[in-house]
Design a protein around this motif. Sequence first.
Motif, mmCIF file in Angstrom:
data_model
loop_
_atom_site.group_PDB
_atom_site.id
_atom_site.type_symbol
_atom_site.label_atom_id
_atom_site.label_comp_id
_atom_site.label_asym_id
_atom_site.label_seq_id
_atom_site.Cartn_x
_atom_site.Cartn_y
_atom_site.Cartn_z
ATOM 1 N N ILE A 1 0.874 -1.215 0.071
ATOM 2 C CA ILE A 1 -0.145 0.207 0.039
ATOM 3 C C ILE A 1 0.902 1.220 0.156
ATOM 4 C CG2 ILE A 1 -1.847 1.165 1.090
ATOM 5 C CD1 ILE A 1 -2.575 -1.297 2.441
ATOM 6 N N ALA A 2 0.554 2.218 -0.867
ATOM 7 C CA ALA A 2 1.349 3.508 -1.045
ATOM 8 C C ALA A 2 0.405 4.452 -0.295
ATOM 9 C CB ALA A 2 1.484 3.806 -2.245
ATOM 10 N N HIS A 3 1.021 5.237 0.650
ATOM 11 C CA HIS A 3 0.456 6.345 1.467
ATOM 12 C C HIS A 3 0.629 7.776 1.133
ATOM 13 C CE1 HIS A 3 -1.090 3.499 4.451
ATOM 14 N NE2 HIS A 3 -0.076 2.585 4.010
ATOM 15 N N GLY A 4 -0.119 8.757 1.051
ATOM 16 C CA GLY A 4 -0.068 10.011 0.753
ATOM 17 C C GLY A 4 -0.866 10.579 -0.290
ATOM 18 N N GLU A 5 -1.018 11.670 -0.708
ATOM 19 C CA GLU A 5 -2.112 12.282 -1.520
ATOM 20 C C GLU A 5 -1.834 11.797 -3.149
ATOM 21 O OE1 GLU A 5 -3.802 16.551 -3.127
ATOM 22 O OE2 GLU A 5 -1.996 16.623 -2.255
ATOM 23 N N TYR A 6 -2.576 10.322 -3.228
ATOM 24 C CA TYR A 6 -2.617 9.779 -4.318
ATOM 25 C C TYR A 6 -3.534 10.676 -5.431
ATOM 26 C CZ TYR A 6 -3.418 6.631 -8.099
ATOM 27 O OH TYR A 6 -3.542 6.381 -9.354
ATOM 28 N N THR A 7 -4.718 11.026 -4.939
ATOM 29 C CA THR A 7 -5.615 12.076 -5.377
ATOM 30 C C THR A 7 -6.146 13.083 -4.524
ATOM 31 O OG1 THR A 7 -7.828 10.909 -4.983
ATOM 32 C CG2 THR A 7 -6.667 10.296 -7.287
ATOM 33 N N LYS A 8 -6.855 13.815 -4.688
ATOM 34 C CA LYS A 8 -7.376 14.975 -3.641
ATOM 35 C C LYS A 8 -8.298 14.460 -2.788
ATOM 36 C CE LYS A 8 -6.503 19.223 -6.290
ATOM 37 N NZ LYS A 8 -6.891 20.448 -6.153
ATOM 38 N N LYS A 9 -8.793 13.118 -3.296
ATOM 39 C CA LYS A 9 -9.606 12.458 -2.152
ATOM 40 C C LYS A 9 -9.303 11.263 -1.533
ATOM 41 C CE LYS A 9 -13.801 14.575 -4.272
ATOM 42 N NZ LYS A 9 -14.980 14.746 -5.094
ATOM 43 N N LYS A 10 -8.157 10.738 -2.049
ATOM 44 C CA LYS A 10 -7.539 9.419 -1.864
ATOM 45 C C LYS A 10 -6.006 9.508 -1.265
ATOM 46 C CE LYS A 10 -8.017 4.890 -3.943
ATOM 47 N NZ LYS A 10 -8.371 4.145 -4.989
ATOM 48 N N ASN A 11 -6.057 9.156 -0.004
ATOM 49 C CA ASN A 11 -4.772 9.040 0.466
ATOM 50 C C ASN A 11 -3.889 8.022 0.788
ATOM 51 O OD1 ASN A 11 -4.496 12.079 0.820
ATOM 52 N ND2 ASN A 11 -5.670 11.841 2.681
ATOM 53 N N LYS A 12 -4.484 6.782 0.221
ATOM 54 C CA LYS A 12 -3.940 5.570 -0.070
ATOM 55 C C LYS A 12 -4.138 4.991 -1.165
ATOM 56 C CE LYS A 12 -6.276 2.824 3.276
ATOM 57 N NZ LYS A 12 -6.374 1.962 4.556
ATOM 58 N N ILE A 13 -3.430 3.958 -1.807
ATOM 59 C CA ILE A 13 -3.859 3.078 -2.842
ATOM 60 C C ILE A 13 -2.720 1.691 -2.890
ATOM 61 C CG2 ILE A 13 -2.176 4.304 -4.271
ATOM 62 C CD1 ILE A 13 -4.247 3.801 -6.562
ATOM 63 N N SER A 14 -3.549 0.659 -3.278
ATOM 64 C CA SER A 14 -2.712 -0.510 -3.109
ATOM 65 C C SER A 14 -1.683 -0.421 -4.355
ATOM 66 C CB SER A 14 -3.630 -1.735 -3.397
ATOM 67 O OG SER A 14 -4.176 -1.794 -4.420
ATOM 68 N N LEU A 15 -0.669 -0.910 -4.366
ATOM 69 C CA LEU A 15 0.367 -1.049 -5.460
ATOM 70 C C LEU A 15 -0.290 -1.812 -6.655
ATOM 71 C CD1 LEU A 15 3.794 -1.950 -3.669
ATOM 72 C CD2 LEU A 15 2.762 0.391 -4.571
ATOM 73 N N LYS A 16 -1.230 -2.825 -6.624
ATOM 74 C CA LYS A 16 -1.764 -3.463 -7.511
ATOM 75 C C LYS A 16 -2.773 -2.427 -8.410
ATOM 76 C CE LYS A 16 -2.147 -8.312 -6.752
ATOM 77 N NZ LYS A 16 -1.354 -8.858 -7.644
ATOM 78 N N GLU A 17 -3.634 -1.567 -7.438
ATOM 79 C CA GLU A 17 -4.541 -0.676 -8.109
ATOM 80 C C GLU A 17 -3.834 0.351 -8.791
ATOM 81 O OE1 GLU A 17 -8.287 2.275 -6.730
ATOM 82 O OE2 GLU A 17 -7.160 1.051 -5.231
ATOM 83 N N PHE A 18 -2.587 0.673 -8.204
ATOM 84 C CA PHE A 18 -1.698 1.811 -8.887
ATOM 85 C C PHE A 18 -1.194 1.067 -10.351
ATOM 86 C CE2 PHE A 18 2.428 3.563 -10.089
ATOM 87 C CZ PHE A 18 2.126 4.912 -10.094
ATOM 88 N N GLU A 19 -0.658 0.004 -10.496
ATOM 89 C CA GLU A 19 -0.174 -0.364 -11.537
ATOM 90 C C GLU A 19 -1.324 -0.705 -12.784
ATOM 91 O OE1 GLU A 19 1.651 -4.093 -10.612
ATOM 92 O OE2 GLU A 19 2.907 -3.308 -9.201
ATOM 93 N N ASN A 20 -2.382 -1.059 -12.290
ATOM 94 C CA ASN A 20 -3.427 -1.366 -13.215
ATOM 95 C C ASN A 20 -3.872 0.046 -13.971
ATOM 96 O OD1 ASN A 20 -3.444 -3.861 -12.820
ATOM 97 N ND2 ASN A 20 -5.115 -3.928 -11.443
ATOM 98 N N GLY A 21 -3.739 1.237 -13.106
ATOM 99 C CA GLY A 21 -4.290 2.472 -13.522
ATOM 100 C C GLY A 21 -3.269 3.413 -14.335
ATOM 101 N N ILE A 22 -1.833 3.142 -13.856
ATOM 102 C CA ILE A 22 -0.820 4.102 -14.605
ATOM 103 C C ILE A 22 -0.758 4.027 -15.945
ATOM 104 C CG2 ILE A 22 0.947 2.222 -14.512
ATOM 105 C CD1 ILE A 22 1.620 5.899 -13.445
ATOM 106 N N LYS A 23 -0.800 5.404 -16.675
ATOM 107 C CA LYS A 23 -0.721 5.258 -18.123
ATOM 108 C C LYS A 23 0.786 5.339 -18.473
ATOM 109 C CE LYS A 23 -4.595 8.471 -18.311
ATOM 110 N NZ LYS A 23 -5.065 9.686 -18.442
ATOM 111 N N LYS A 24 1.181 4.390 -19.093
ATOM 112 C CA LYS A 24 2.526 3.952 -19.652
ATOM 113 C C LYS A 24 2.976 4.802 -21.046
ATOM 114 C CE LYS A 24 2.701 -0.204 -17.053
ATOM 115 N NZ LYS A 24 3.072 -1.157 -16.871
#
Length: 171
Positions: free
Chosen positions: A148-171
């Motif tokens: 899990i990554a912690h911090g200001e991922y979005t203005k409304k979301k302060n944590k995100i799983s690494l799996k969820e992040f990997e699925n959403g990153i634009k390459k």
Amino acid sequence: MKKPYLKKILVLIMMLISFNSFACDCDCNGDCSFSVISNRNELVALVKVIEYSDFLDYKIDGYDKKMPFSMTVEIIKKHKGTESKKQIKIWGDNGILCRPYISNFEVGKYYLISPLQIKNSSDEGNKGDYDFFACWTDYLTVDFENGIAHGEYTKKKNKISLKEFENGIKK
């Protein structure tokens, strides 16, 4: 009789405010959360801090140890970018730059980063190395064991799983 008294109080308040001002007085225009910055910047990676690499020759107020000026990180997983090195150097603040202090990062800890590459060598970093911008959220702390990554991922979301992040990153 009250006006000179009020004037003195206002001058005192203004002086106190000016003493506490930060050298990098910046505002972020728009959304500068990690999700936006990581989609905009070239490099996005999961890293582990290996060591503090360079140190300042002078003290920084509020920090009683020798202040690190750069750190070497190991790239655990590159999510985006063309960086081919397994380890990179990231430069921090020297007290007058708009960068976070490297002391904010702990040796042995993991971070999700999206730094900027330094284009020209100077006293503040070498060409090809990286730095962060203090006005953006361009790194998140990572609980590696739980993914899990912690911090200001979005203005409304302060944590995100690494799996969820990997699925959403634009390459």
